[in-house]
Design a protein around this motif. Structure first.
Motif, short mmCIF file in Angstrom:
data_model
loop_
_atom_site.label_atom_id
_atom_site.label_comp_id
_atom_site.label_asym_id
_atom_site.label_seq_id
_atom_site.Cartn_x
_atom_site.Cartn_y
_atom_site.Cartn_z
N CYS A 1 71.48 37.59 68.62
CA CYS A 1 70.24 37.89 68.23
C CYS A 1 69.62 39.31 68.38
O CYS A 1 68.97 39.84 67.40
N GLN A 2 69.32 39.58 69.51
CA GLN A 2 68.74 41.10 69.83
C GLN A 2 69.46 41.72 70.90
O GLN A 2 70.31 41.34 71.74
N ILE A 3 69.62 42.89 70.68
CA ILE A 3 70.07 44.03 71.60
C ILE A 3 68.96 45.15 71.88
O ILE A 3 68.59 45.57 70.77
N THR A 4 68.95 45.63 73.06
CA THR A 4 68.17 46.53 73.45
C THR A 4 68.95 47.63 74.34
O THR A 4 69.33 47.19 75.29
N VAL A 5 69.02 48.90 74.08
CA VAL A 5 69.87 49.67 74.61
C VAL A 5 68.68 50.62 75.31
O VAL A 5 67.80 51.18 74.93
N LYS A 6 68.68 50.72 76.81
CA LYS A 6 67.74 51.45 77.35
C LYS A 6 68.46 52.58 78.10
O LYS A 6 69.32 52.82 78.78
N THR A 7 67.68 53.77 78.22
CA THR A 7 67.72 54.97 79.01
C THR A 7 66.71 55.12 79.87
O THR A 7 65.35 54.67 79.72
N ASN A 8 66.90 55.63 81.29
CA ASN A 8 65.70 55.87 82.15
C ASN A 8 65.74 57.35 82.68
O ASN A 8 66.94 58.06 82.28
N VAL A 9 64.93 57.62 83.63
CA VAL A 9 64.83 58.86 84.38
C VAL A 9 66.42 59.25 85.12
O VAL A 9 66.90 60.33 85.14
N GLY A 10 66.69 58.16 85.55
CA GLY A 10 67.99 58.24 86.49
C GLY A 10 69.35 58.36 85.57
O GLY A 10 69.90 59.42 85.97
N HIS A 11 69.22 57.94 84.43
CA HIS A 11 70.37 58.09 83.54
C HIS A 11 70.33 59.38 82.85
O HIS A 11 71.48 59.96 82.79
N GLY B 1 76.45 66.13 80.36
CA GLY B 1 76.95 65.11 79.21
C GLY B 1 78.26 64.62 79.58
O GLY B 1 78.67 63.98 78.71
N ILE B 2 79.03 65.04 80.47
CA ILE B 2 80.27 64.31 80.88
C ILE B 2 80.12 62.83 81.10
O ILE B 2 81.00 61.78 80.74
N VAL B 3 79.05 62.26 81.87
CA VAL B 3 78.92 61.00 82.06
C VAL B 3 77.64 60.67 81.54
O VAL B 3 76.48 61.27 81.91
N VAL B 4 77.43 59.53 80.53
CA VAL B 4 76.13 59.27 79.99
C VAL B 4 76.11 57.87 80.47
O VAL B 4 76.68 57.06 79.50
N PRO B 5 75.29 57.25 81.34
CA PRO B 5 75.05 55.70 81.47
C PRO B 5 73.93 55.38 80.60
O PRO B 5 72.94 55.96 80.30
N GLN B 6 74.06 54.07 80.22
CA GLN B 6 73.02 53.43 79.56
C GLN B 6 73.01 51.78 80.04
O GLN B 6 73.93 51.25 80.38
N SER B 7 71.83 51.34 79.85
CA SER B 7 71.57 49.93 80.15
C SER B 7 71.40 49.12 78.71
O SER B 7 70.75 49.52 78.12
N VAL B 8 72.24 47.95 78.76
CA VAL B 8 72.03 47.09 77.38
C VAL B 8 72.02 45.84 77.66
O VAL B 8 72.24 45.07 78.77
N GLU B 9 70.84 45.04 76.96
CA GLU B 9 70.40 43.83 77.11
C GLU B 9 70.49 43.29 75.81
O GLU B 9 70.51 43.88 74.82
N TYR B 10 71.18 42.08 75.93
CA TYR B 10 71.14 41.15 74.67
C TYR B 10 70.77 39.72 74.77
O TYR B 10 70.81 39.04 75.82
N PHE B 11 70.36 39.22 73.71
CA PHE B 11 70.12 37.51 73.79
C PHE B 11 71.14 37.07 72.66
O PHE B 11 71.41 37.46 71.62
N CYS B 12 71.45 35.84 73.26
CA CYS B 12 72.48 35.04 72.50
C CYS B 12 71.43 33.99 71.47
O CYS B 12 70.43 33.64 71.79
N CYS B 13 71.91 33.94 70.32
CA CYS B 13 71.14 33.12 69.29
C CYS B 13 71.48 31.76 69.39
O CYS B 13 72.62 31.35 70.08
#
Length: 109
Positions: free
Chosen positions: A69-79, A88-100
């Motif tokens: 249903c929903q996806i949120t992609v986040k970056t923070n200061v550490g990333h 730019g060789i390594v770009v980490p991201q956090s992904v959160e998702y909700f199931c319908c």
């Protein structure tokens, strides 16, 4: 004259730091339906390598999750710091998702 130069340098450093910290957090949220059967999102960390040339592997959901249903992609200061340090060789991201929720198919009576 020397105090004025030090004040300018200190002000520039503060302004640069604030700009860096304010601009470094970003969220991208995609919503297909606002109804979700999960009270908490599933969190996954993914990393992109070599400026996006090597994409991360796909996120595999649980078997009970038929659609998302929903996806949120986040970056923070550490990333952002990791991305800047590695140029730019390594770009980490956090992904959160909700199931319908699963919609039951009406049966015959």
């Amino acid at each position: 004259m020397k105090k004025s130069f030090q004040f300018r340098r200190f002000s520039f450093l503060i302004l640069f730091s604030l700009t860096f910290y304010i601009a470094s957090c970003a969220n991208l949220r995609i919503v297909s339906k606002y109804d979700s059967d999960n009270p908490a999102p599933v969190q996954v960390n993914r990393t992109t390598y070599f400026w996006g040339l090597r994409q991360p592997v796909d996120v595999k959901t649980e078997a009970s999750c038929k659609s998302i249903c929903q996806i949120t992609v986040k970056t923070n200061v550490g990333h952002i710091l990791i991305s800047v340090i590695t140029l730019g060789i390594v770009v980490p991201q956090s992904v959160e998702y909700f199931c319908c929720p699963e919609v039951p198919i009406p049966g015959e009576i």
